[in-house]
Design an enzyme around this catalytic site. Structure first.
Site, short mmCIF file in Angstrom:
data_model
loop_
_atom_site.label_atom_id
_atom_site.label_comp_id
_atom_site.label_asym_id
_atom_site.label_seq_id
_atom_site.Cartn_x
_atom_site.Cartn_y
_atom_site.Cartn_z
N ILE A 294 1.20 -1.16 0.22
CA ILE A 294 0.17 -0.14 -0.02
C ILE A 294 0.80 1.00 0.00
CG2 ILE A 294 -1.40 1.12 1.04
CD1 ILE A 294 -2.11 -1.31 2.38
N ALA A 295 2.31 1.00 0.59
CA ALA A 295 3.02 2.10 0.90
C ALA A 295 4.37 1.63 1.75
CB ALA A 295 2.47 3.26 1.41
N GLY A 297 7.66 3.61 3.45
CA GLY A 297 8.00 4.54 4.06
C GLY A 297 10.07 3.97 4.34
N SER A 298 10.28 4.82 5.17
CA SER A 298 12.03 4.90 5.10
C SER A 298 12.58 3.69 5.88
CB SER A 298 12.33 6.38 6.52
OG SER A 298 11.48 6.32 7.54
N LEU A 302 4.05 -0.91 4.56
CA LEU A 302 2.39 -1.23 4.87
C LEU A 302 1.82 -1.49 3.79
CD1 LEU A 302 0.36 -0.76 6.54
CD2 LEU A 302 -0.54 1.01 5.49
N ASP A 409 1.83 12.28 17.43
CA ASP A 409 1.86 12.53 15.48
C ASP A 409 0.59 12.91 15.08
OD1 ASP A 409 3.38 13.63 12.86
OD2 ASP A 409 3.39 11.36 12.76
#
Length: 553
Positions: A294-295, A297-298, A302, A409
Site C-alpha cells: 500500500i505504501a 516508508g523510510s 505497509l 503525531d
C-alpha cells in the site's frame, strides 16, 4: 512510520534515483574542477585520481546540492568530501565541522541585520577532520575553505525588541547594548549515516546547547549518508574552541544511536508489561498472507493482507534498518495498541515480534487517509460531513487522553476511513503513555502539525495533540496543505515565532473560534477534547435543525 510524501518528517528530501547525478551535476562538477585548477588548488593539480573522486562525490548527491555551490568558494566541495569520507567509520559518527562566519550588527534605529564583513578564511588540512576535532593550530590557521553562502531556504532575520533596550546615555549601558547588538554567526556541518528523523535529532542537539537555527540545508547520498549544513547564532564568541567542546559533550550525552546500525535481537522482551498474555496477541508469521504493498516508508512498508480470512493492514519493519530507537518505537506502539479499543481508533489485531518478521497487524481501512481524500482528490467538504469527521477525531483523541496516551503525531495522514466513512486515529509509532502530571520534551511529530512547545523542546503534555487537531480542522475546512508555500522546517520556525495558517474567509464562525482556541500559544489556554467534541456536536445539531426547518420538517 510515515508513508506519505511531504507529510512525514525526514532528515532529507525523499530519495529519487532519477534526481541524483546526471547531466546537471556533471556540468557543475566540471565547473568546480576548472575553478579549482584556476585557483591553483594543490590537491586538484597533483592528485591523478582527483577528477574521478570529484565525479563520484557529485553522483552521490542530488542535483540540488550542485545548484547550491558558490563557484567563488568551490573549496567547500573538498570539505564536504572529507566529512562524508570520515562519516563512513561508525566510531566517528556524527562527524562535524564548525567555523565562524560573520557578525550580524543590528542598527540602533530599526535593528535590521547589518552584516559586518568579518569572515575568516578557514583551512581544513587533509587529516584534520576527526569527528569534529581539529588541533587548535589547524582551526586558527589561514587556508582554503570559506563559508557556504547560498543556503538561504530559511534565512530568518534575527530582530531585537527595541523596547528591551535601555536608552540611557551612560557608558555602562551603551557598552552593554553594543554587546547585545552584535551577533556572531557560525556554520556547523554534520555528516553521519542517514536515518528517519535525523533532522529532528540534529535540531534538538543544536537547541540543547543554546543555538538558534537561521538556515539549514540537508542532503542525502544514494549510499545512505547525510550532509547537513546549519547556520546558527547563540554562541557568544567568534572563537570556536569552546563550541567544539560543548558540541562534543552534547553528542556524548545525547540519547539514541547516530550510526543507524542494526541490532538483531528479539523485540518481545522490550514490550511494556501488560495484563494481557503475549500469546493472545503474538501472531505466527506463517498465518499471514501478504498482498499488495500500500505504501513505503523510510524504515518499513505497509501491505494489505489476509489473516484468518480477514482483511488486514500489515506494517512491516525491515530488520536491516533496526536500531535502538526503532526498537523502542515498535515496542511502544504494540504496548499502546494492546491497551486501546474504541470505534474511532484503528483496531489492533496482533503483532509478530520475532526477527526477521517484525510487523504490526491492524484492521484494514479501505478508504485510505483523510490526507489522500482531501489533497489527492481535491475534495472540499460540505459542513455536515466536515463536522462528522472532526467529531470522529475528537472522540478518538478524547478516549486516548482518558487512557493517558499522547499521540504526538496527529495529522490527516494518520486519520483513516473505513467503508462506512468512520474516521479512526491510526499510527501510534511515536505515541507514548503519560504518567499522571507528567510532561515530555522530545521533539516528535511532523513539522506542519507540530505544537510550538514541541518545536521549542519545552515540556509538553496532551495539549500538544490539541494544537495538532487545530491544524487538522483547518485542513478539513480549506482542503489545503498547511503552510504549503513553505518547507516543513520553515513552517516549524514560523510557528515558533507565532505563525498560524491564514483563517479561511468562508468558514463557519464557530469553526474559526474553535481553531483559534486550539492553536493558542499557551497550552493551558487550549480546551480539552471533551469540550471540543461538545461544541462540535452542538454545531452539527444546529446545522441539522436549520436544514430541517428549511425543508419544512
Amino acid at each position: 512510520m510515515d508513508f506519505v510524501e511531504e507529510v512525514g518528517e525526514s532528515s532529507s528530501p525523499a530519495r529519487s534515483y532519477g534526481s541524483f547525478g546526471g547531466g546537471g551535476n556533471d556540468v557543475i562538477k566540471n565547473d568546480v574542477y576548472n575553478r579549482l585548477i584556476e585557483n591553483g588548488n594543490e590537491e586538484a593539480i597533483s592528485n591523478p585520481d582527483f577528477l574521478e573522486q570529484l565525479d563520484a562525490h557529485f553522483h552521490r548527491l542530488p542535483l540540488s546540492y550542485g545548484l547550491d555551490i558558490n563557484m567563488d568558494r568551490v573549496e567547500d566541495v573538498l570539505l564536504h568530501q572529507k566529512l562524508l569520507s570520515r562519516a563512513k567509520d561508525p566510531e566517528n559518527q556524527p562527524v562535524f565541522f564548525i567555523r565562524f562566519l560573520e557578525s550580524v550588527c543590528n542598527r540602533d534605529d530599526d535593528f535590521d541585520g547589518e552584516q559586518v564583513s568579518s569572515v575568516p578564511r578557514v583551512s581544513l588540512p587533509h587529516n584534520s577532520v576527526n569527528n569534529g576535532v581539529q588541533s587548535l593550530n589547524d582551526r586558527n590557521s589561514g587556508g582554503d575553505f570559506e563559508t557556504c553562502s547560498k543556503l538561504e531556504d530559511l534565512n530568518l532575520d534575527v530582530r531585537r525588541n527595541s523596547n528591551d533596550i535601555n536608552r540611557r546615555d551612560s557608558a555602562e549601558d551603551f557598552t552593554r547594548r553594543q554587546d547585545t547588538l552584535h551577533t556572531p554567526i557560525h556554520e556547523i556541518i554534520f555528516s553521519t549515516a542517514d536515518k528517519p528523523k535525523l533532522l529532528s535529532q540534529l535540531s534538538a542537539l543544536l537547541s540543547d546547547v543554546g543555538l538558534n537555527i537561521r538556515e539549514a540545508h540537508v542532503f542525502s547520498t544514494i549510499d545512505g549518508y547525510s550532509l547537513d549544513v546549519f547556520v546558527v547564532d547563540g554562541w557568544h564568541s567568534e572563537d570556536t574552541e569552546g563550541l567544539y567542546d560543548l558540541m562534543h559533550k552534547a553528542i556524548a550525552g545525547s540519547e539514541g544511536t547516530w550510526s543507524g546500525s542494526s541490532r538483531i535481537q528479539t523485540i518481545a522482551d522490550k514490550a511494556i508489561a501488560s495484563p494481557k498474555k503475549q500469546e493472545d496477541w503474538e501472531i505466527d508469521w506463517r498465518l499471514l498472507k501478504m498482498g499488495e504493498k500500500i505504501a513505503a516508508g523510510s524504515c518499513g512498508d505497509l501491505y494489505r493482507g489476509i489473516y484468518l480470512g480477514e482483511d488486514v493492514a500489515i506494517k512491516v519493519l525491515r530488520s536491516e534498518h533496526l536500531n535502538n530507537s526503532l526498537e523502542v518505537e515498535f515496542a511502544q506502539e504494540v504496548a499502546i495498541l494492546r491497551e486501546v479499543r474504541h470505534e474511532n481508533i484503528v483496531s489492533f489485531i496482533g503483532a509478530c515480534t520475532k526477527l526477521p518478521h517484525l510487523c504490526i497487524i491492524t484492521e484494514y481501512m479501505p478508504r485510505g487517509s483523510l490526507y489522500e481524500y482531501l489533497h489527492k482528490n481535491h475534495r472540499e467538504l460540505k459542513l455536515p460531513q466536515l463536522l462528522k469527521y472532526a467529531i470522529d477525531v475528537c472522540k478518538g483523541m478524547e478516549y486516548l487522553h482518558e487512557k493517558n496516551v499522547i499521540h504526538r503525531d496527529l495529522k490527516t495522514a494518520n486519520l483513516l476511513m473505513d467503508t462506512s466513512n468512520v474516521v479512526k486515529v491510526a499510527d501510534f509509532g511515536v505515541a507514548r503513555f503519560q504518567n499522571n502530571g507528567g510532561v515530555m520534551t522530545a521533539e516528535t511529530g511532523t513539522y506542519r502539525w507540530m505544537a510550538p512547545e514541541v518545536i521549542n523542546h519545552q515540556p509538553y503534555d496532551q495539549k500538544a495533540d490539541v494544537f495538532s487537531f487545530a491544524i487538522v480542522l483547518w485542513e478539513l475546512v480549506t482542503a489545503k496543505i498547511p503552510y504549503d508555500t513553505m518547507t516543513p522546517l520553515q513552517a516549524a520556525l514560523g510557528v515558533r515565532q507565532g505563525l498560524r495558517p491564514e483563517l479561511p474567509k468562508n468558514a463557519h464562525p464557530k469553526l474559526i473560534e474553535i481553531m483559534q482556541k486550539c492553536w493558542e500559544a499557551l497550552p493551558i489556554n487550549r480546551p480539552p477534547f471533551s469540550e471540543i467534541r461538545i461544541e462540535l456536536e452542538e454545531l452539527i445539531q444546529q446545522v441539522k435543525d436549520t436544514r430541517d426547518e428549511a425543508n419544512g420538517c
